[in-house]
Design a protein around this motif. Structure first.
Motif, PDB file in Angstrom:
ATOM      1  N   UNK A 436       9.841  11.669  70.442  1.00 29.29           N
ATOM      2  CA  UNK A 436       9.732  11.988  69.049  1.00 29.29           C
ATOM      3  C   UNK A 436      10.903  11.506  68.323  1.00 29.29           C
ATOM      4  N   UNK A 437      12.014  11.694  68.691  1.00 29.95           N
ATOM      5  CA  UNK A 437      13.204  10.868  67.983  1.00 29.95           C
ATOM      6  C   UNK A 437      13.062   9.513  67.777  1.00 29.95           C
ATOM      7  N   UNK A 438      12.423   8.763  69.111  1.00 25.87           N
ATOM      8  CA  UNK A 438      12.536   7.491  69.088  1.00 25.87           C
ATOM      9  C   UNK A 438      11.180   6.999  67.812  1.00 25.87           C
ATOM     10  N   UNK A 439      10.401   7.766  67.674  1.00 24.93           N
ATOM     11  CA  UNK A 439       9.181   7.612  66.633  1.00 24.93           C
ATOM     12  C   UNK A 439       9.827   7.805  65.303  1.00 24.93           C
ATOM     13  N   UNK A 440      10.799   8.770  65.128  1.00 20.21           N
ATOM     14  CA  UNK A 440      11.441   9.284  63.729  1.00 20.21           C
ATOM     15  C   UNK A 440      12.401   8.200  63.415  1.00 20.21           C
ATOM     16  N   UNK A 441      13.149   7.723  64.451  1.00 19.35           N
ATOM     17  CA  UNK A 441      14.201   6.706  63.971  1.00 19.35           C
ATOM     18  C   UNK A 441      13.353   5.471  63.699  1.00 19.35           C
ATOM     19  N   UNK A 442      12.328   4.954  64.355  1.00 20.46           N
ATOM     20  CA  UNK A 442      11.844   3.720  63.834  1.00 20.46           C
ATOM     21  C   UNK A 442      10.990   4.062  62.442  1.00 20.46           C
ATOM     22  N   UNK A 443      10.562   5.211  62.128  1.00 22.44           N
ATOM     23  CA  UNK A 443      10.103   5.358  60.864  1.00 22.44           C
ATOM     24  C   UNK A 443      11.174   5.250  59.883  1.00 22.44           C
ATOM     25  N   UNK A 444      12.346   6.035  60.116  1.00 21.28           N
ATOM     26  CA  UNK A 444      13.566   5.813  59.129  1.00 21.28           C
ATOM     27  C   UNK A 444      14.041   4.103  58.970  1.00 21.28           C
ATOM     28  N   UNK A 445      14.111   3.398  60.248  1.00 22.21           N
ATOM     29  CA  UNK A 445      14.586   2.169  59.833  1.00 22.21           C
ATOM     30  C   UNK A 445      13.502   1.228  59.417  1.00 22.21           C
ATOM     31  N   UNK A 446      12.297   1.326  59.342  1.00 26.41           N
ATOM     32  CA  UNK A 446      11.235   0.583  58.863  1.00 26.41           C
ATOM     33  C   UNK A 446      10.854   1.102  57.332  1.00 26.41           C
ATOM     34  N   UNK A 447      11.030   2.568  57.026  1.00 30.92           N
ATOM     35  CA  UNK A 447      10.959   2.784  55.806  1.00 30.92           C
ATOM     36  C   UNK A 447       9.302   3.170  55.872  1.00 30.92           C
ATOM     37  N   UNK A 448       8.730   3.408  56.709  1.00 32.00           N
ATOM     38  CA  UNK A 448       7.362   3.501  56.958  1.00 32.00           C
ATOM     39  C   UNK A 448       6.709   4.940  57.517  1.00 32.00           C
ATOM     40  N   UNK A 449       5.881   5.401  57.159  1.00 30.94           N
ATOM     41  CA  UNK A 449       5.226   6.814  57.648  1.00 30.94           C
ATOM     42  C   UNK A 449       4.535   6.926  58.882  1.00 30.94           C
ATOM     43  N   UNK A 450       4.036   5.836  59.442  1.00 32.96           N
ATOM     44  CA  UNK A 450       3.185   5.834  60.422  1.00 32.96           C
ATOM     45  C   UNK A 450       3.634   6.629  61.452  1.00 32.96           C
ATOM     46  N   UNK A 451       4.892   6.536  62.144  1.00 35.27           N
ATOM     47  CA  UNK A 451       5.198   7.132  63.246  1.00 35.27           C
ATOM     48  C   UNK A 451       5.884   8.653  63.024  1.00 35.27           C
ATOM     49  N   UNK A 452       6.152   8.762  61.447  1.00 34.23           N
ATOM     50  CA  UNK A 452       6.695  10.172  60.785  1.00 34.23           C
ATOM     51  C   UNK A 452       5.257  10.991  61.218  1.00 34.23           C
ATOM     52  N   UNK A 453       4.072  10.424  60.736  1.00 33.59           N
ATOM     53  CA  UNK A 453       3.046  11.182  60.722  1.00 33.59           C
ATOM     54  C   UNK A 453       2.441  11.381  62.176  1.00 33.59           C
ATOM     55  N   UNK A 454       2.669  10.612  63.167  1.00 34.15           N
ATOM     56  CA  UNK A 454       2.468  10.514  64.265  1.00 34.15           C
ATOM     57  C   UNK A 454       3.011  12.012  64.915  1.00 34.15           C
ATOM     58  N   UNK A 455       4.129  12.234  64.587  1.00 34.70           N
ATOM     59  CA  UNK A 455       4.983  13.243  64.879  1.00 34.70           C
ATOM     60  C   UNK A 455       4.503  14.844  64.101  1.00 34.70           C
ATOM     61  N   UNK A 456       4.088  14.587  62.861  1.00 35.08           N
ATOM     62  CA  UNK A 456       3.537  15.561  62.086  1.00 35.08           C
ATOM     63  C   UNK A 456       2.307  16.025  62.632  1.00 35.08           C
ATOM     64  N   UNK A 457       1.125  15.103  62.959  1.00 35.76           N
ATOM     65  CA  UNK A 457       0.145  15.412  63.400  1.00 35.76           C
ATOM     66  C   UNK A 457       0.129  16.271  64.754  1.00 35.76           C
TER      67      UNK A 457
END
Length: 564
Positions: A436-457
């Protein structure tokens, strides 16, 4: 003799200085006769991994422990005499060599990694190139990890890249981070793209190296306000390259999110579950250590005792320190067991989380509220300090009942045949990187909510649009009590303001209502004076004849925590 002692400390040998300096050994391994076989190489690698356990042996001086107690999500806690815990919370010192055990453990690991890099070319008999490359890649990964933890804790540190130990000054952070990045790029290059299910639990992988590189990039570029991460031989690692490496990890590693967040934590284990209503009501079942979401973790086991060769470090001493103090922690607070009472949860976290995400199941999955969860909890037990009635439940002693309904202080005694001793029975992995940290780091670096929302879901929450504020909140909720919050605050430059909010929070000291005080001029002042870094062990400065220098903000009476 000063230089001899310094060499012994840096080398981290378990033998005496006299043994270390012997010029010839006819019956012991040395660099002339070791390593030569693949078995030797594996022994050498195990010795480097042992550095992880050595760092946990004196858990109170470790990177993870400091990051938890110093963050705004937890207070120091402990008893009236546990100034060390409270001092960490207030960014203050309690002893000249407080961090010496961790400093020594990490440089011992670095020394062993340097020796391995210099000598593994002598080994013959590899099954194939992939076997050799995997092992050497793990060595580079571990050296990078050791230097990264030292750099996060102490800022500028000595950079030693040879087994010929020298008395050297602290290197500028740019140089150390360049070496960390180079080691991780080398590890990524060397280690094969083995799916996570086939990676030996507790061993580093290509995916772990990619994830750690992203963490290094985010901290270095954030804290030091840089654009790229330098490399030792020249050149840089930029944001686009880090994003690409994370996408490789996400798409090809085989790592994934566990279906239910609550099943990541051992309070859902089968031995405890029989008698824990929260687990039964939610139909939970622990996925166990080494699960699909674990990218890298420190392993613990049952070979542990009170000996003098760091064998405490083979059990998870965090669970003991974060357990409930005597008077709680037995059957009356089942299933949360006994320990030293470190790290009470800041009640402001509990309130902010409820206000921001009232339906987030992770709040109850991560925090014990004694008012609703533990009917027989006693405030002020064993002179508990900085108490809030809230405790984290990710890394804490977890008890169970056996088949005859006898109370057992740790589930691991039943599941893993651990030593039946409440201080040493903890086998839970310390997960250093979760998917989940990998997904959130990717979201932060890319400025995109796709993987942030994957964690939220996974947490049962609705999708949100990307913003840095949303990303910050998600990291706080998802990764609470996992050793990342303090460093997130540092790299976002939020630490001074957010740490200062702890002042005035209502707590109990020995059962008496008080408000959190501002020691040493207050949290903001301490952070601004130190930059968030901690004191170099004084003995190391002395042994270096002043070649090492102290970090700013330390070495004065105002920096010393003398207690409540």
């Amino acid at each position: 003799m000063k230089k001899t002692i310094l060499i012994c400390l840096f080398a981290g040998m378990l033998s005496s200085c006299g043994k270390f300096l012997d010029s010839e050994s006819l019956d012991k391994k040395n660099t002339d006769n070791f390593p030569v076989t693949v078995a030797d190489a594996n022994i050498m690698l195990a010795g480097i991994y042992n550095g992880l356990s050595r760092g946990v042996s004196s858990v109170e001086s470790s990177h993870f422990y400091m990051s938890e107690l110093a963050s705004d999500d937890r207070f120091g806690g402990g008893g009236a005499d546990n100034r060390d815990m409270q001092g960490l919370d207030h960014l203050m010192n309690t002893a000249p060599d407080y961090f010496l055990p961790f400093w020594t453990a990490r440089y011992a690991g670095i020394y062993r990694a340097n020796t391995a890099i210099e000598t593994l070319n002598k080994v013959t008999g590899w099954a194939n190139d992939a076997q050799r490359d995997q092992l050497l890649g793990e060595v580079y990964f571990l050296r990078a990890l050791f230097y990264f933890e030292l750099s996060q804790m102490f800022g500028d540190v000595p950079l030693l890249l040879s087994s010929v130990v020298a008395n050297v000054p602290r290197n500028p952070a740019d140089q150390t981070y360049a070496q960390i990045a180079s080691d991780l790029m080398k590890a990524i290059e060397l280690m094969p793209a083995t799916k996570s299910a086939a990676v030996i639990s507790g061993h580093a992988s290509k995916w772990a190296a990619q994830a750690l590189l992203a963490r290094v990039y985010l901290f270095y570029t954030g804290y030091y306000k840089k654009t790229d991460l330098p490399l030792a031989a020249g050149g840089t690692v930029g944001k686009a390259q880090v994003i690409q490496l994370l996408e490789n990890c996400i798409l090809n590693s085989g790592h994934d999110l566990v279906g239910d967040f609550r099943n990541l934590w051992p309070y859902t284990n089968r031995e405890t579950a029989r008698d824990y209503k929260y687990v039964q009501d939610n139909k939970l079942a622990w996925v166990g250590d080494g699960n699909i979401e674990t990218v890298f973790a420190i392993k613990f086991g049952t070979v542990v005792d009170w000996g003098d060769e760091y064998q405490q470090g083979y059990s998870n001493q965090y669970n003991l320190h974060f357990g409930l103090r005597t008077g709680n922690g037995s059957e009356s607070t089942f299933p949360f067991g006994q320990g030293w009472g470190a790290g009470p949860v800041n009640s402001e976290l509990w309130k902010e989380w409820a206000q921001t995400e009232p339906t987030d199941m992770r709040r109850l999955a991560s925090i014990i509220n004694v008012e609703t969860d533990l009917e027989d909890y006693t405030y002020g037990a064993d002179n508990q300090m900085e108490e809030t009635g809230l405790w984290q439940k990710k890394y804490i002693a977890v008890s169970a009942y056996d088949d005859k309904k006898n109370f057992v202080p740790s589930y691991a005694i039943l599941l893993d045949k651990a030593l039946a001793e409440y201080q040493l029975a903890h086998t839970q992995d310390l997960v250093m990187i979760r998917f989940s940290d990998v997904l959130l780091m990717h979201a932060e670096l890319k400025g995109d909510a796709t993987n942030l929302n994957r964690v939220r879901r996974r947490a049962g929450l609705k999708d949100v649009s990307y913003s840095l504020a949303a990303l910050k909140r998600e990291r706080r909720w998802e990764l609470a009590f996992e050793g990342v919050r303090y460093f997130d605050l540092m790299r976002w430059h939020d630490a001074a303001a957010d740490l200062a909010k702890q002042e005035g929070v209502l707590i109990k000291n020995k059962g008496v209502d008080v408000a959190m005080k501002a020691f040493g001029g207050g949290y903001r002042a301490r952070y601004e004076e130190t930059g968030g870094f901690w004191p170099i062990p004084v003995s190391q400065i002395t042994l270096s004849d002043g070649v090492l220098t102290q970090n700013k903000g330390w070495g004065t009476a105002a920096a010393e925590f003398t207690g409540w």
